[in-house]
Every structure is written in C-alpha cells, then in structure tokens.
Design a protein around this motif. Structure first.
Motif, mmCIF file in Angstrom:
data_model
loop_
_atom_site.group_PDB
_atom_site.id
_atom_site.type_symbol
_atom_site.label_atom_id
_atom_site.label_comp_id
_atom_site.label_asym_id
_atom_site.label_seq_id
_atom_site.Cartn_x
_atom_site.Cartn_y
_atom_site.Cartn_z
ATOM 1 N N ASP A 1 17.687 27.842 -6.750
ATOM 2 C CA ASP A 1 18.490 27.241 -5.683
ATOM 3 C C ASP A 1 17.967 27.758 -4.355
ATOM 4 O O ASP A 1 18.334 28.832 -3.903
ATOM 5 N N TYR B 1 23.793 30.272 10.491
ATOM 6 C CA TYR B 1 23.860 30.801 9.131
ATOM 7 C C TYR B 1 22.788 31.869 8.905
ATOM 8 O O TYR B 1 23.060 32.957 8.398
ATOM 9 N N HIS C 1 14.796 23.429 7.456
ATOM 10 C CA HIS C 1 15.270 24.273 6.366
ATOM 11 C C HIS C 1 14.123 24.678 5.452
ATOM 12 O O HIS C 1 14.048 25.796 4.968
ATOM 13 N N ARG D 1 26.753 33.181 -0.037
ATOM 14 C CA ARG D 1 27.262 31.828 -0.267
ATOM 15 C C ARG D 1 26.326 30.804 0.381
ATOM 16 O O ARG D 1 25.519 31.123 1.247
ATOM 17 N N LYS D 2 26.459 29.559 -0.047
ATOM 18 C CA LYS D 2 25.674 28.491 0.557
ATOM 19 C C LYS D 2 26.175 28.201 1.966
ATOM 20 O O LYS D 2 27.323 28.477 2.309
ATOM 21 N N ARG D 3 25.295 27.609 2.755
ATOM 22 C CA ARG D 3 25.673 27.218 4.110
ATOM 23 C C ARG D 3 26.695 26.087 4.037
ATOM 24 O O ARG D 3 26.556 25.134 3.269
ATOM 25 N N LYS D 4 27.724 26.175 4.873
ATOM 26 C CA LYS D 4 28.752 25.136 4.911
ATOM 27 C C LYS D 4 28.266 23.932 5.709
ATOM 28 O O LYS D 4 27.369 24.041 6.536
ATOM 29 N N ARG E 1 15.068 34.570 -1.728
ATOM 30 C CA ARG E 1 15.879 33.398 -2.051
ATOM 31 C C ARG E 1 15.907 33.205 -3.563
ATOM 32 O O ARG E 1 15.026 33.669 -4.294
ATOM 33 N N GLU F 1 18.601 27.116 -1.425
ATOM 34 C CA GLU F 1 19.542 27.240 -0.320
ATOM 35 C C GLU F 1 20.378 28.502 -0.426
ATOM 36 O O GLU F 1 21.256 28.741 0.401
ATOM 37 N N ARG F 2 20.119 29.316 -1.436
ATOM 38 C CA ARG F 2 20.841 30.573 -1.612
ATOM 39 C C ARG F 2 19.897 31.728 -1.333
ATOM 40 O O ARG F 2 18.799 31.800 -1.883
#
Length: 430
Positions: free
Chosen positions: A233, A202, A144, A191-194, A229, A235-236
C-alpha cells in the motif's frame, strides 16, 4: 472561534542535525514550589483522548465544541505567592560537570545495527518537493508518486508480524522481523491521508516527526531508524524504530511490583532524557507512562508526534509553542489557556505526574482545570504543602513534586535543576 490546533514540527534533516550539535542550554523559565491534598484517581478511571483507536475522520464541530469547553472553564484562579523559591532545592556543591551529563551512566551501544543509506537522501528530496507546493493547492497523483518513489520499502526491515503492540488516533505500532538475522523492529504505521487533507500537509506531519526523532541520539531516547512506505500500500508510510520487548512503563506500573529504588532510577533516566531534549531546544509535549519504554532496566522516551522545536542552535532565545496537545491528566495548566506557552516546563509538569503515577498507580488529579474535583483543592493546599495524596511521599520526592507541579510555569523548576538536587545525585542507575 479558533479551531483546535494540531502542531507538527517541520524541520529539515540538516537543521535537525544542526541543533543537535549545539550544547547551548535553553533560556526558559525555571524555579519554585509548594503543596496539596485529595483522592488518588486510578489510571483506568481516566479517559485519555490520545488513547483512542478510532480511524474515522475528525469532525470540525467536535473540535469547536472541545475548544469551547476549554475556554468556558473557570480559569481565573490567582495563585498564592510562595515565599520559597524552587531554585533553592539544589546545592551548587553537588552540581557535576555539565559536559559529562547523562551518558556517563549508560552504555550507548545499540542491540541492532542498521544501515540507512537511503534515509537522508529521501528526506532531502521530500522537503525539496514540499517547498514547491502550497497547502492550498490540490495534490495530483503524479505529485504523490514523486513522494513514494523516493522512499524505501518496509520489506527492507523484514516482514510484519500480525500483532499490534500499540494503537492511537494517527497510527498503529506493529513488529517486523528480518529474516536473515531475526532482528525485530517496532514499526509505526501511519493512517492514510484523508480526502480533505493536502498531500503537503500530510507529509509535513509525518516527516516532521521523523526528522526530530531520527536526529536524537541518547540512551534514554528510543532510536528511530528509517522512514519507509508499505510494500502492499504505497499510500501508507511508516517509521522504523528499535524494539523494546519488555513493554512500556504503564504495563510495568500495572504489575504493581516496582520498588522505590527502581521507581527513582527510572525517574532519573526520564529526567536525563528530557535534559538532553531541552538542551537541543526540543520538547516532547506528550509524556505519559505509555510513551516510556523499558528495556533491561533502561527507560527510553518514545513517540515524538507532538514534539516541538522551541529553539534551534543559532537562536539565543526560545520561542513560545502553541496548540492543545498531550494527554489530559499529564497536561500542564498553561496548555488549556489556548495561547502561547513555554514547551520545556510542560514536560516538567508531565514528569512530575509520572513520578506520582509510578509510586501510587494513579494520578493526583484528573486534569489541571478548575472544573476538576481535586485540582482546586491542590491549588488551595499547595502553599502550605498539605495536599493529602502527597503526604505519603518521603520528604525529598514530596518537595520535588511540589516544585515540578508549580501551576505558575514561570516559577516551575527546570529539569536540570532537578538533576542538580542533592537527593537526585544519590540515585544509582543500573
């Protein structure tokens, strides 16, 4: 039972540029038209699945129920043959040189010039990493971090303004303002990854949308500038686009002030944008007034999250698309069959519904399913051109809308044939 499918185009930037340079016309079905009658449904009475703002995880059982509902629909209707061929709706004497198509009427200058030094290198690195991993593998924090490190930050384009201008299931849209020149951008924040979602899957979804949208260059298509990004955050992820301050076509329709000359000018611009997309082998697949932005009399197609590449430059023939996507009142009947379909005619159907919507602030039927109240009436009345809601249209747009809403996708008129109609040639653009 097949799961409900969500398709994302996954095309590297090099391929996207390649099919954009092609001038080949798609070889998809075209032709034919007919008639209809029933009550007009107001937009506010239709619940659109794509307008939901929930951010909760999708439920597999809900997906199964949805597919079962569609498959259980009575769809064994036999279309009555039409003696009239929609391909006769245009006269070849009115056809203009295709090389000078849509952009002759527009100024292609952008209001905001943005340098994008990191975009292509980031996307190449991203796809290189995506190819190394399988969807079935678990993503590690180290993997990631590799994705994030390659991406520029949103702060490159300024600071987010605390105002949402759009919201959907997978993303929200906010404004960002750059300090040194006060330039304003629209930012689509995903949205964030589930938890159960792999990193590869994703990122394919996000990068696929960006690769298609950023490779397009047409005055009637929104400019996509960068993939970044969030600073606070990591991850967004976000897509940065040009901002159209006048809003979308839905808001314009609701104002109730659109005149016929404006409606037909906007409609022609929609067709010009679609003609460009289809010539490159791209279909939007989620056309609706909310995805059509307006700016200084110009219409711009936006939101390519459901877009599909049905043909690339080196291919002579189109491939079938699949997946249940779109917004119910604007979805062509073949989409509900849960099998392969031609993507370009799907856009033609949606554009015909949009024309009706701009004219009457409503849709002619709730869905192209036999369970709908008005759609079976349309199918019965269409061969004689006697569907009541269309009787209020003038002769030319009435003939056109029957051709665009042909339930047989193989006989549905193409975008280019619509543009070649004598009536369309008389519509003056701003």
């Amino acid at each position: 039972m097949n799961k409900r499918k969500e398709l994302y185009s996954f095309v590297p930037q090099e391929i996207a540029r390649h099919f954009i340079e092609s001038s080949q016309r798609p070889t998809d079905p075209s032709t034919n038209s007919t008639a209809i009658p029933a009550t007009i449904l107001l937009n506010q009475d239709i619940e659109s699945p794509s307008s939901s703002s929930t951010d909760q995880e999708d439920d597999d059982d809900d997906d199964d129920d949805y597919v079962e509902q569609v498959q259980e629909t009575l769809y064994a209707y036999e279309y009555e043959d039409d003696d009239e061929d929609d391909s006769t709706l245009y006269d070849s004497s009115f056809i203009q040189d295709s090389d000078s198509s849509s952009i002759d009427h527009h100024d292609n200058d952008s209001d905001v010039e943005v340098s994008q030094p990191q975009k292509l290198s980031f996307m190449r690195g991203l796809f290189s990493k995506l190819r190394l991993h399988s969807d079935s593998q678990q993503s590690s924090p180290q993997q990631h971090q590799e994705f994030g490190d390659a991406s520029p930050y949103l702060s490159t384009y300024g600071t987010l303004i605390n105002k949402r201008i759009g919201e959907g299931v997978s993303a929200t849209v906010q404004l960002a303002q750059r300090q040194h020149d006060d330039a304003v951008f629209a930012v689509k924040i995903f949205r964030k990854r589930k938890r159960r979602e792999t990193l590869t899957g994703y990122m394919k979804a996000l990068a696929g949308e960006f690769c298609i949208a950023s490779a397009l260059n047409h005055p009637n298509i929104i400019k996509t500038l960068d993939f970044v990004r969030m600073d606070n955050d990591h991850e967004r992820y976000c897509i940065v686009m040009e901002f159209c301050p006048e809003g979308d076509m839905y808001a314009l329709i609701k104002q109730g002030k659109l005149q016929d000359d404006e409606i037909y000018a906007y409609f022609k611009q929609l067709l010009l944008g679609l003609s460009y997309l289809h010539s490159l082998g791209v279909a939007h697949r989620d056309l609706k007034p909310e995805n059509l932005l307006v700016h200084k009399g110009m219409l711009k197609i936006s939101d390519f999250g459901s877009a599909d590449v049905f043909r690339v430059a080196w291919q002579e023939h189109s491939r079938l698309s699949d997946g249940l996507c779109g917004t119910t009142p604007y979805m062509a009947p073949e989409i509900f069959l849960d099998q392969g379909y031609w993507a370009a005619p799907v856009d033609v159907w949606a554009a015909g519904i949009i024309l009706f919507c701009m004219k009457f602030d409503g849709v002619p039927f709730g869905s192209a399913l036999l369970t709908d109240t008005n759609y079976p009436i349309y199918l019965r009345k269409r061969p004689l051109r006697q569907y009541d809601p269309f009787n209020k249209l003038a002769k030319e747009p009435r003939t056109l809308i029957y051709a665009m809403l042909n339930p047989d996708c193989n006989r549905r008129i193409t975008v280019q044939d619509v543009l070649n109609m004598p009536w369309m040639q008389t519509i003056v653009l701003p």
